[in-house]
Design a protein around this motif. Structure first.
Motif, PDB file in Angstrom:
ATOM      1  N   GLN A  47      39.991  54.589  38.068  1.00 56.32           N
ATOM      2  CA  GLN A  47      40.807  54.978  36.920  1.00 56.32           C
ATOM      3  C   GLN A  47      40.631  54.030  35.749  1.00 56.32           C
ATOM      4  O   GLN A  47      41.520  53.890  34.928  1.00 56.32           O
ATOM      5  CB  GLN A  47      42.287  55.007  37.313  1.00 56.32           C
ATOM      6  CG  GLN A  47      42.579  55.929  38.461  1.00 56.32           C
ATOM      7  CD  GLN A  47      44.004  55.752  38.946  1.00 56.32           C
ATOM      8  OE1 GLN A  47      44.673  54.780  38.648  1.00 56.32           O
ATOM      9  NE2 GLN A  47      44.469  56.718  39.714  1.00 56.32           N
ATOM     10  N   ALA A  48      39.483  53.383  35.630  1.00 55.72           N
ATOM     11  CA  ALA A  48      39.294  52.361  34.596  1.00 55.72           C
ATOM     12  C   ALA A  48      39.552  52.902  33.200  1.00 55.72           C
ATOM     13  O   ALA A  48      40.125  52.219  32.360  1.00 55.72           O
ATOM     14  CB  ALA A  48      37.885  51.783  34.673  1.00 55.72           C
ATOM     15  N   PRO A 100      45.707  50.519  25.962  1.00 61.09           N
ATOM     16  CA  PRO A 100      46.791  49.780  25.299  1.00 61.09           C
ATOM     17  C   PRO A 100      47.560  50.710  24.370  1.00 61.09           C
ATOM     18  O   PRO A 100      46.988  51.611  23.788  1.00 61.09           O
ATOM     19  CB  PRO A 100      46.053  48.689  24.516  1.00 61.09           C
ATOM     20  CG  PRO A 100      44.660  49.173  24.373  1.00 61.09           C
ATOM     21  CD  PRO A 100      44.390  50.104  25.534  1.00 61.09           C
ATOM     22  N   THR A 101      48.842  50.480  24.277  1.00 66.98           N
ATOM     23  CA  THR A 101      49.648  51.284  23.364  1.00 66.98           C
ATOM     24  C   THR A 101      50.039  50.463  22.173  1.00 66.98           C
ATOM     25  O   THR A 101      50.238  49.256  22.271  1.00 66.98           O
ATOM     26  CB  THR A 101      50.924  51.802  24.076  1.00 66.98           C
ATOM     27  OG1 THR A 101      51.648  50.690  24.566  1.00 66.98           O
ATOM     28  CG2 THR A 101      50.564  52.747  25.223  1.00 66.98           C
ATOM     29  N   ILE A 133      43.479  44.009  33.429  1.00 68.13           N
ATOM     30  CA  ILE A 133      42.181  44.257  32.798  1.00 68.13           C
ATOM     31  C   ILE A 133      41.059  43.992  33.790  1.00 68.13           C
ATOM     32  O   ILE A 133      40.089  44.752  33.865  1.00 68.13           O
ATOM     33  CB  ILE A 133      42.037  43.423  31.512  1.00 68.13           C
ATOM     34  CG1 ILE A 133      42.999  43.981  30.457  1.00 68.13           C
ATOM     35  CG2 ILE A 133      40.596  43.429  31.008  1.00 68.13           C
ATOM     36  CD1 ILE A 133      43.098  43.152  29.203  1.00 68.13           C
ATOM     37  N   HIS A 134      41.192  42.938  34.575  1.00 68.23           N
ATOM     38  CA  HIS A 134      40.173  42.614  35.579  1.00 68.23           C
ATOM     39  C   HIS A 134      40.035  43.752  36.593  1.00 68.23           C
ATOM     40  O   HIS A 134      38.924  44.171  36.921  1.00 68.23           O
ATOM     41  CB  HIS A 134      40.529  41.304  36.274  1.00 68.23           C
ATOM     42  CG  HIS A 134      39.516  40.856  37.268  1.00 68.23           C
ATOM     43  ND1 HIS A 134      38.280  40.380  36.907  1.00 68.23           N
ATOM     44  CD2 HIS A 134      39.551  40.820  38.625  1.00 68.23           C
ATOM     45  CE1 HIS A 134      37.598  40.067  37.996  1.00 68.23           C
ATOM     46  NE2 HIS A 134      38.351  40.320  39.043  1.00 68.23           N
ATOM     47  N   ILE A 135      41.150  44.253  37.085  1.00 68.85           N
ATOM     48  CA  ILE A 135      41.115  45.335  38.067  1.00 68.85           C
ATOM     49  C   ILE A 135      40.531  46.596  37.455  1.00 68.85           C
ATOM     50  O   ILE A 135      39.732  47.283  38.082  1.00 68.85           O
ATOM     51  CB  ILE A 135      42.522  45.594  38.657  1.00 68.85           C
ATOM     52  CG1 ILE A 135      42.888  44.444  39.591  1.00 68.85           C
ATOM     53  CG2 ILE A 135      42.565  46.924  39.415  1.00 68.85           C
ATOM     54  CD1 ILE A 135      44.304  44.484  40.108  1.00 68.85           C
ATOM     55  N   SER A 136      40.898  46.886  36.191  1.00 71.80           N
ATOM     56  CA  SER A 136      40.352  48.102  35.575  1.00 71.80           C
ATOM     57  C   SER A 136      38.845  47.968  35.380  1.00 71.80           C
ATOM     58  O   SER A 136      38.107  48.946  35.515  1.00 71.80           O
ATOM     59  CB  SER A 136      41.053  48.408  34.253  1.00 71.80           C
ATOM     60  OG  SER A 136      40.736  47.452  33.274  1.00 71.80           O
ATOM     61  N   LYS A 137      38.364  46.758  35.116  1.00 73.29           N
ATOM     62  CA  LYS A 137      36.924  46.543  34.962  1.00 73.29           C
ATOM     63  C   LYS A 137      36.215  46.756  36.298  1.00 73.29           C
ATOM     64  O   LYS A 137      35.120  47.306  36.348  1.00 73.29           O
ATOM     65  CB  LYS A 137      36.649  45.137  34.432  1.00 73.29           C
ATOM     66  CG  LYS A 137      35.192  44.875  34.188  1.00 73.29           C
ATOM     67  CD  LYS A 137      34.960  43.503  33.634  1.00 73.29           C
ATOM     68  CE  LYS A 137      33.455  43.288  33.477  1.00 73.29           C
ATOM     69  NZ  LYS A 137      33.119  41.938  33.178  1.00 73.29           N
ATOM     70  N   LEU A 138      36.829  46.310  37.374  1.00 73.92           N
ATOM     71  CA  LEU A 138      36.242  46.497  38.697  1.00 73.92           C
ATOM     72  C   LEU A 138      36.328  47.947  39.145  1.00 73.92           C
ATOM     73  O   LEU A 138      35.592  48.377  40.020  1.00 73.92           O
ATOM     74  CB  LEU A 138      36.940  45.601  39.717  1.00 73.92           C
ATOM     75  CG  LEU A 138      36.766  44.100  39.499  1.00 73.92           C
ATOM     76  CD1 LEU A 138      37.604  43.328  40.503  1.00 73.92           C
ATOM     77  CD2 LEU A 138      35.313  43.702  39.603  1.00 73.92           C
TER      78      LEU A 138
END
Length: 101
Positions: A85-86, A91-92, A75-80
């Protein structure tokens, strides 16, 4: 006067903190999991150390802790948005429920 206000505020915060961490609708295990996630997310090594010990005491496995850390990191990486590709990380719902879609 300012020191009295500080002491009053600190006392109220400590009461709030104790109630949030030690009672409520969540089980002790769930409260520890939540505290672990917060400690990982806020990069608080002192708090993380304390909650890791508590996690072991309530029977949370190392595998569960590893997955919590991986989720926090994902989640941290997707926020950054390191990889642009955020919005692609979703979530599935494995239950098949159509609630809240």
């Amino acid at each position: 006067m300012l020191s009295e206000a500080y002491n009053t505020l600190n006392s109220k915060f400590q009461s709030f903190r104790n109630e949030a961490l030690n009672s409520g609708v969540l089980s002790e295990r769930d409260r520890v999991l939540a505290a672990l996630v917060a400690s990982i997310s806020y990069e608080s090594s002192e708090e993380l150390r304390k909650w890791m010990i508590k996690a072991k005491q309530v029977g949370i496995s190392q595998e569960e802790i590893d997955q919590l850390a991986a989720i926090c990191l994902a989640i941290h990486i997707s926020k950054l948005d390191f990889f642009g590709q955020a919005n692609e990380i979703n979530p599935t719902d494995s239950s098949g429920s159509s609630c809240c879609v």
